[in-house]
Structures are given as C-alpha cells and as structure tokens.
Write a protein that holds these residues in place. Structure first.
Motif, PDB file in Angstrom:
ATOM      1  N   VAL A 188     -10.914  -0.648  17.654  1.00 32.88           N
ATOM      2  CA  VAL A 188     -11.119  -0.789  16.210  1.00 32.88           C
ATOM      3  C   VAL A 188      -9.863  -1.335  15.543  1.00 32.88           C
ATOM      4  O   VAL A 188      -9.938  -2.215  14.681  1.00 32.88           O
ATOM      5  CB  VAL A 188     -11.530   0.571  15.593  1.00 32.88           C
ATOM      6  N   ILE A 189      -8.698  -0.851  15.936  1.00 28.33           N
ATOM      7  CA  ILE A 189      -7.447  -1.333  15.352  1.00 28.33           C
ATOM      8  C   ILE A 189      -7.222  -2.806  15.697  1.00 28.33           C
ATOM      9  O   ILE A 189      -6.804  -3.596  14.864  1.00 28.33           O
ATOM     10  CB  ILE A 189      -6.260  -0.465  15.812  1.00 28.33           C
ATOM     11  N   SER A 190      -7.514  -3.193  16.933  1.00 33.22           N
ATOM     12  CA  SER A 190      -7.287  -4.585  17.326  1.00 33.22           C
ATOM     13  C   SER A 190      -8.266  -5.533  16.638  1.00 33.22           C
ATOM     14  O   SER A 190      -7.938  -6.689  16.399  1.00 33.22           O
ATOM     15  CB  SER A 190      -7.391  -4.736  18.840  1.00 33.22           C
ATOM     16  N   MET A 191      -9.458  -5.068  16.284  1.00 33.62           N
ATOM     17  CA  MET A 191     -10.431  -5.911  15.594  1.00 33.62           C
ATOM     18  C   MET A 191     -10.132  -6.002  14.099  1.00 33.62           C
ATOM     19  O   MET A 191     -10.676  -6.858  13.420  1.00 33.62           O
ATOM     20  CB  MET A 191     -11.854  -5.366  15.780  1.00 33.62           C
ATOM     21  N   GLY A 192      -9.255  -5.153  13.578  1.00 32.20           N
ATOM     22  CA  GLY A 192      -8.947  -5.158  12.152  1.00 32.20           C
ATOM     23  C   GLY A 192      -8.176  -6.371  11.707  1.00 32.20           C
ATOM     24  O   GLY A 192      -8.268  -6.785  10.559  1.00 32.20           O
ATOM     25  N   GLY A 193      -7.380  -6.952  12.559  1.00 33.06           N
ATOM     26  CA  GLY A 193      -6.606  -8.135  12.219  1.00 33.06           C
ATOM     27  C   GLY A 193      -5.557  -7.847  11.160  1.00 33.06           C
ATOM     28  O   GLY A 193      -4.829  -6.868  11.240  1.00 33.06           O
ATOM     29  N   ASP A 194      -5.497  -8.696  10.126  1.00 28.53           N
ATOM     30  CA  ASP A 194      -4.500  -8.554   9.069  1.00 28.53           C
ATOM     31  C   ASP A 194      -4.889  -7.509   8.031  1.00 28.53           C
ATOM     32  O   ASP A 194      -4.115  -7.227   7.125  1.00 28.53           O
ATOM     33  CB  ASP A 194      -4.294  -9.894   8.369  1.00 28.53           C
ATOM     34  N   LYS A 195      -6.061  -6.949   8.133  1.00 26.37           N
ATOM     35  CA  LYS A 195      -6.517  -5.981   7.146  1.00 26.37           C
ATOM     36  C   LYS A 195      -5.829  -4.627   7.310  1.00 26.37           C
ATOM     37  O   LYS A 195      -5.765  -3.856   6.371  1.00 26.37           O
ATOM     38  CB  LYS A 195      -8.026  -5.781   7.254  1.00 26.37           C
ATOM     39  N   ILE A 196      -5.348  -4.338   8.492  1.00 23.84           N
ATOM     40  CA  ILE A 196      -4.729  -3.040   8.762  1.00 23.84           C
ATOM     41  C   ILE A 196      -3.215  -3.210   8.734  1.00 23.84           C
ATOM     42  O   ILE A 196      -2.662  -4.024   9.463  1.00 23.84           O
ATOM     43  CB  ILE A 196      -5.190  -2.488  10.125  1.00 23.84           C
ATOM     44  N   ASP A 197      -2.564  -2.426   7.887  1.00 20.85           N
ATOM     45  CA  ASP A 197      -1.111  -2.484   7.754  1.00 20.85           C
ATOM     46  C   ASP A 197      -0.514  -1.224   8.372  1.00 20.85           C
ATOM     47  O   ASP A 197      -0.679  -0.131   7.845  1.00 20.85           O
ATOM     48  CB  ASP A 197      -0.728  -2.590   6.278  1.00 20.85           C
ATOM     49  N   MET A 198       0.173  -1.370   9.492  1.00 22.36           N
ATOM     50  CA  MET A 198       0.730  -0.221  10.206  1.00 22.36           C
ATOM     51  C   MET A 198       2.223  -0.050   9.919  1.00 22.36           C
ATOM     52  O   MET A 198       2.924   0.618  10.671  1.00 22.36           O
ATOM     53  CB  MET A 198       0.522  -0.401  11.714  1.00 22.36           C
ATOM     54  N   SER A 199       2.715  -0.629   8.814  1.00 20.45           N
ATOM     55  CA  SER A 199       4.153  -0.585   8.557  1.00 20.45           C
ATOM     56  C   SER A 199       4.603   0.637   7.778  1.00 20.45           C
ATOM     57  O   SER A 199       5.767   0.740   7.443  1.00 20.45           O
ATOM     58  CB  SER A 199       4.573  -1.864   7.824  1.00 20.45           C
ATOM     59  N   GLY A 200       3.715   1.540   7.442  1.00 23.58           N
ATOM     60  CA  GLY A 200       4.120   2.774   6.772  1.00 23.58           C
ATOM     61  C   GLY A 200       3.958   2.710   5.268  1.00 23.58           C
ATOM     62  O   GLY A 200       3.294   1.824   4.725  1.00 23.58           O
ATOM     63  N   GLU A 201       4.591   3.673   4.595  1.00 24.19           N
ATOM     64  CA  GLU A 201       4.467   3.762   3.142  1.00 24.19           C
ATOM     65  C   GLU A 201       5.165   2.594   2.461  1.00 24.19           C
ATOM     66  O   GLU A 201       6.172   2.102   2.935  1.00 24.19           O
ATOM     67  CB  GLU A 201       5.078   5.061   2.644  1.00 24.19           C
ATOM     68  N   THR A 209       3.856  -2.993  -3.478  1.00 26.09           N
ATOM     69  CA  THR A 209       2.697  -2.105  -3.445  1.00 26.09           C
ATOM     70  C   THR A 209       1.581  -2.582  -4.342  1.00 26.09           C
ATOM     71  O   THR A 209       0.466  -2.125  -4.222  1.00 26.09           O
ATOM     72  CB  THR A 209       3.086  -0.682  -3.883  1.00 26.09           C
ATOM     73  N   THR A 210       1.845  -3.505  -5.255  1.00 26.49           N
ATOM     74  CA  THR A 210       0.819  -3.943  -6.197  1.00 26.49           C
ATOM     75  C   THR A 210      -0.032  -5.041  -5.583  1.00 26.49           C
ATOM     76  O   THR A 210       0.468  -5.936  -4.918  1.00 26.49           O
ATOM     77  CB  THR A 210       1.461  -4.472  -7.494  1.00 26.49           C
ATOM     78  N   HIS A 211      -1.319  -4.933  -5.786  1.00 22.20           N
ATOM     79  CA  HIS A 211      -2.257  -5.943  -5.302  1.00 22.20           C
ATOM     80  C   HIS A 211      -3.056  -6.517  -6.457  1.00 22.20           C
ATOM     81  O   HIS A 211      -4.071  -7.142  -6.242  1.00 22.20           O
ATOM     82  CB  HIS A 211      -3.209  -5.333  -4.270  1.00 22.20           C
ATOM     83  N   ALA A 212      -2.612  -6.275  -7.697  1.00 22.05           N
ATOM     84  CA  ALA A 212      -3.329  -6.762  -8.867  1.00 22.05           C
ATOM     85  C   ALA A 212      -3.026  -8.246  -9.072  1.00 22.05           C
ATOM     86  O   ALA A 212      -1.910  -8.694  -8.836  1.00 22.05           O
ATOM     87  CB  ALA A 212      -2.915  -5.972 -10.100  1.00 22.05           C
ATOM     88  N   PRO A 213      -4.018  -9.004  -9.515  1.00 21.56           N
ATOM     89  CA  PRO A 213      -3.762 -10.422  -9.787  1.00 21.56           C
ATOM     90  C   PRO A 213      -2.847 -10.580 -10.988  1.00 21.56           C
ATOM     91  O   PRO A 213      -2.737  -9.694 -11.826  1.00 21.56           O
ATOM     92  CB  PRO A 213      -5.146 -10.987 -10.072  1.00 21.56           C
ATOM     93  N   ALA A 214      -2.198 -11.713 -11.067  1.00 20.11           N
ATOM     94  CA  ALA A 214      -1.296 -11.996 -12.185  1.00 20.11           C
ATOM     95  C   ALA A 214      -2.097 -12.076 -13.480  1.00 20.11           C
ATOM     96  O   ALA A 214      -3.238 -12.539 -13.477  1.00 20.11           O
ATOM     97  CB  ALA A 214      -0.565 -13.305 -11.940  1.00 20.11           C
ATOM     98  N   PRO A 215      -1.520 -11.624 -14.588  1.00 25.62           N
ATOM     99  CA  PRO A 215      -2.261 -11.679 -15.851  1.00 25.62           C
ATOM    100  C   PRO A 215      -2.488 -13.128 -16.291  1.00 25.62           C
ATOM    101  O   PRO A 215      -1.673 -14.008 -16.027  1.00 25.62           O
ATOM    102  CB  PRO A 215      -1.348 -10.933 -16.834  1.00 25.62           C
ATOM    103  N   ALA A 216      -3.598 -13.335 -16.963  1.00 22.48           N
ATOM    104  CA  ALA A 216      -3.941 -14.676 -17.440  1.00 22.48           C
ATOM    105  C   ALA A 216      -3.012 -15.073 -18.587  1.00 22.48           C
ATOM    106  O   ALA A 216      -2.545 -14.237 -19.346  1.00 22.48           O
ATOM    107  CB  ALA A 216      -5.386 -14.704 -17.909  1.00 22.48           C
ATOM    108  N   ALA A 217      -2.753 -16.366 -18.700  1.00 25.42           N
ATOM    109  CA  ALA A 217      -1.893 -16.868 -19.767  1.00 25.42           C
ATOM    110  C   ALA A 217      -2.596 -16.698 -21.103  1.00 25.42           C
ATOM    111  O   ALA A 217      -3.782 -16.977 -21.234  1.00 25.42           O
ATOM    112  CB  ALA A 217      -1.568 -18.327 -19.528  1.00 25.42           C
TER     113      ALA A 217
END
Length: 62
Positions: A18-31, A37-45
């Motif tokens: 399961v971990i190997s099939m996750g690809g780039d979706k799984i982040d094993m680098s810790g906290e 940490t933000t994944h929000a899109p940039a605010p519109a102009a």
C-alpha cells in the motif's frame, strides 16, 4: 506462535504494498512546521480600492 509470525508477515507485506502504491501522495518525512505546512491556494488578486469591477476588467483586457 507460528500463526502470529505468519500474520505479521502478511500484514507487513500488505502495508509495504500500500505504501509503495501511494507514490507522491504519502509523505514519510515527519511533522511539518512553518511555511511548508500550508496547502491553500494563493489568494486571488483584488482590484485597487475605488476602482469598479467593470473598469478594472476593461483595463486588464487592454
């Protein structure tokens, strides 16, 4: 006792699959702390204060 070992080996094999099939979706680098940490899109102009929306759209089209 051997059933526990066989169960663990099967569980570990499924987990690795399961971990190997996750690809780039799984982040094993810790906290994460800080800006990465933000994944929000940039605010519109927004248009300048005092400018109406049609005037701002017309000036942007030129």
């Amino acid at each position: 006792m051997w059933k526990i070992v066989v169960g663990f080996v099967i569980f570990a094999a499924i987990a690795l699959y399961v971990i190997s099939m996750g690809g780039d979706k799984i982040d094993m680098s810790g906290e994460k702390h800080g800006g990465d940490t933000t994944h929000a899109p940039a605010p519109a102009a927004t248009p300048a204060p005092g400018a109406s929306a049609p005037a701002a759209a017309a000036s942007a089209a030129k």
